[in-house]
Scaffold this motif. Sequence first.
Motif, PDB file in Angstrom:
ATOM      1  N   GLY A 279       0.835  -1.201   0.000  1.00 20.44           N
ATOM      2  CA  GLY A 279       0.000   0.000   0.000  1.00 20.44           C
ATOM      3  C   GLY A 279       0.865   1.245   0.000  1.00 20.44           C
ATOM      4  O   GLY A 279       2.103   1.172   0.135  1.00 20.44           O
ATOM      5  N   GLY A 280       0.197   2.378  -0.160  1.00 18.16           N
ATOM      6  CA  GLY A 280       0.929   3.646  -0.087  1.00 18.16           C
ATOM      7  C   GLY A 280       1.536   3.825   1.304  1.00 18.16           C
ATOM      8  O   GLY A 280       2.611   4.406   1.444  1.00 18.16           O
TER       9      GLY A 280
ATOM     10  N   ILE B   5       5.179   5.370   2.542  1.00 15.16           N
ATOM     11  CA  ILE B   5       5.332   6.558   3.385  1.00 15.16           C
ATOM     12  C   ILE B   5       6.258   6.239   4.561  1.00 15.16           C
ATOM     13  O   ILE B   5       7.213   6.967   4.855  1.00 15.16           O
ATOM     14  CB  ILE B   5       3.945   7.029   3.908  1.00 15.16           C
TER      15      ILE B   5
ATOM     16  N   TYR C  44      -3.863  13.995   6.217  1.00 17.19           N
ATOM     17  CA  TYR C  44      -4.281  12.601   6.429  1.00 17.19           C
ATOM     18  C   TYR C  44      -3.739  12.128   7.776  1.00 17.19           C
ATOM     19  O   TYR C  44      -2.520  12.010   7.968  1.00 17.19           O
ATOM     20  CB  TYR C  44      -3.750  11.758   5.266  1.00 17.19           C
TER      21      TYR C  44
ATOM     22  N   TYR D 214      -0.825   9.706   8.820  1.00 13.82           N
ATOM     23  CA  TYR D 214       0.605  10.053   8.768  1.00 13.82           C
ATOM     24  C   TYR D 214       1.167  10.116  10.190  1.00 13.82           C
ATOM     25  O   TYR D 214       2.347   9.848  10.411  1.00 13.82           O
ATOM     26  CB  TYR D 214       0.827  11.426   8.107  1.00 13.82           C
TER      27      TYR D 214
ATOM     28  N   SER E 271      -0.490  15.581   0.423  1.00 12.21           N
ATOM     29  CA  SER E 271      -1.232  14.698  -0.477  1.00 12.21           C
ATOM     30  C   SER E 271      -1.966  15.576  -1.481  1.00 12.21           C
ATOM     31  O   SER E 271      -2.577  16.582  -1.128  1.00 12.21           O
ATOM     32  CB  SER E 271      -2.186  13.766   0.273  1.00 12.21           C
TER      33      SER E 271
ATOM     34  N   ASN F  92      -6.446  14.305   0.832  1.00 14.97           N
ATOM     35  CA  ASN F  92      -7.293  13.753   1.872  1.00 14.97           C
ATOM     36  C   ASN F  92      -6.836  14.474   3.138  1.00 14.97           C
ATOM     37  O   ASN F  92      -5.644  14.408   3.453  1.00 14.97           O
ATOM     38  CB  ASN F  92      -7.060  12.239   2.005  1.00 14.97           C
TER      39      ASN F  92
ATOM     40  N   TYR G  36      -4.580   9.715  -5.072  1.00 15.82           N
ATOM     41  CA  TYR G  36      -5.879  10.076  -5.678  1.00 15.82           C
ATOM     42  C   TYR G  36      -5.697  10.776  -7.028  1.00 15.82           C
ATOM     43  O   TYR G  36      -6.587  11.499  -7.480  1.00 15.82           O
ATOM     44  CB  TYR G  36      -6.661  11.008  -4.741  1.00 15.82           C
TER      45      TYR G  36
ATOM     46  N   SER H 168      -0.453   4.173  -5.197  1.00 16.25           N
ATOM     47  CA  SER H 168      -1.169   2.993  -4.708  1.00 16.25           C
ATOM     48  C   SER H 168      -2.286   2.604  -5.669  1.00 16.25           C
ATOM     49  O   SER H 168      -2.841   3.460  -6.370  1.00 16.25           O
ATOM     50  CB  SER H 168      -1.778   3.344  -3.352  1.00 16.25           C
TER      51      SER H 168
ATOM     52  N   SER I 247      -4.957   1.218  -4.339  1.00 17.28           N
ATOM     53  CA  SER I 247      -6.114   1.108  -3.436  1.00 17.28           C
ATOM     54  C   SER I 247      -7.330   1.858  -3.957  1.00 17.28           C
ATOM     55  O   SER I 247      -8.420   1.318  -4.060  1.00 17.28           O
ATOM     56  CB  SER I 247      -5.773   1.646  -2.056  1.00 17.28           C
TER      57      SER I 247
ATOM     58  N   ARG J 234      -3.527  -4.241  -0.911  1.00 21.36           N
ATOM     59  CA  ARG J 234      -2.337  -3.675  -0.265  1.00 21.36           C
ATOM     60  C   ARG J 234      -1.143  -3.562  -1.220  1.00 21.36           C
ATOM     61  O   ARG J 234      -0.028  -3.971  -0.870  1.00 21.36           O
ATOM     62  CB  ARG J 234      -1.933  -4.485   0.999  1.00 21.36           C
TER      63      ARG J 234
ATOM     64  N   TYR K 107     -13.401  13.544  -1.072  1.00 20.33           N
ATOM     65  CA  TYR K 107     -13.686  14.108   0.240  1.00 20.33           C
ATOM     66  C   TYR K 107     -13.965  15.601   0.134  1.00 20.33           C
ATOM     67  O   TYR K 107     -13.512  16.264  -0.795  1.00 20.33           O
ATOM     68  CB  TYR K 107     -12.476  13.958   1.173  1.00 20.33           C
TER      69      TYR K 107
END
Length: 403
Positions: free
Chosen positions: A98-99, A103, A124, A127, A171, A175, A206, A234, A236, A245, A323
Amino acid sequence: MELELSQRIGKLKTSPIRKLIPYGEEATRKGKIIHHLNIGQPDIKTPLEFYDAVRNYFEPVLKYANSAGTPELINEIKNYYSRRKMNYSIDDILVTSGGVEGISFALTAICDVGDEILIPEPYYANYNSFFNTLEINVKAVTTYAETGFHLPSMEEFEKKITPRTRAIMLSNPSNPTGTVYRKEEIEMIAQISKKHNLYIISDEVYREFVYGENKAISFGTFKDIEDRVILIDSISKRYSACGSRIGCVISKNKKLIQSIYKLCQARLCLPTLEMIGATALYKIDDSYLEEVRKEYEKRRNVLYNELREIEGVIVRESEGAFYSVVKFPVKDAEKFAIWLLEEFEINGETVMITPVEGFYKTKGAGRDEIRISYAIDELKITQTMAILKEGLKRYLKEESKRY
Ligand SMILES: Cc1ncc(COP(=O)(O)O)c(C=O)c1O
């Protein structure tokens, strides 16, 4: 004698998104139906190509894969980027779980204990899990609902830079805010990074989800900062495959990638079958992504029209991701969110929203803000917003009695 845990784990806070879960569970136990405006889990179907590829895979022995990811997947990621005019070589790409693993690896590779990351807030909240466990200090630059959470001036960033600052992280699309940074904003960050010798950790999971006139400009398109840029990506959200993942970390900085590779080796490899499925996803024609983008754009429009009807709400049209952060006419959005779960219902139904305060580093900031996700379909958005509007009306009546 009681066994002790590490101080490090003690510093790890529960996510503000998960904080409301016990209230949700209790409401469900009491028989309430909860509609979720709080989730980042898209309802778009994962393309069948993923499952077909996994089903068709057979090897007599399911061996360890390469620590960097399978060559086939890395090659498809490289192709995906070259279609976007970003020419990465296979050595610039490491597949991660996953991202989030990207990170965590990037931060581990560039920060020592006590180093600092500069980040626009709200950010986010997850983090923080990495900032806390790696003992990295966060320097947040506040952005505001009134200006669509766009970035403040260069001076606001520079004020927070110290000799311990290692990177600017953001990001884009964002997000939780749904903001898509403009070219001037991206260029400003690039300029700061050069002037103060900083990395840029750009979380672009995104990337495809931008609406209207907005364009997501990748930090990966700027030649003069290519040594500083660490891209986080990612499948996802892009392919609605959160459970697989599979993500990646990408950089042209060879020394950095070689260092992160050591972390990849330490965790041996990622699940082969998930990488097989992800490879098939990356082969899907990009027109698929455009269809998904259009679907989210419709949802965004529906949500925005619902929100702007509510008296006292400050809302800007979300520019990207799925969002929106909205200022509600309540004193404390967390109390409101809990009240919705504990005390409110219409015909046995209620709504779960995300209070945004926990996405800020600055104490007390964002107390009246909520994040609404439009990862659910149009009809559900309309129905759920009707419940939320009624909830707000009743809550405000009660709040006025209480204060
Ligand atoms: C901005 C951002 N980055 C990273 C992630 C994590 O994504 P992944 O599932 O790839 O670990 C999320 C998930 O919601 C996110 O919103």
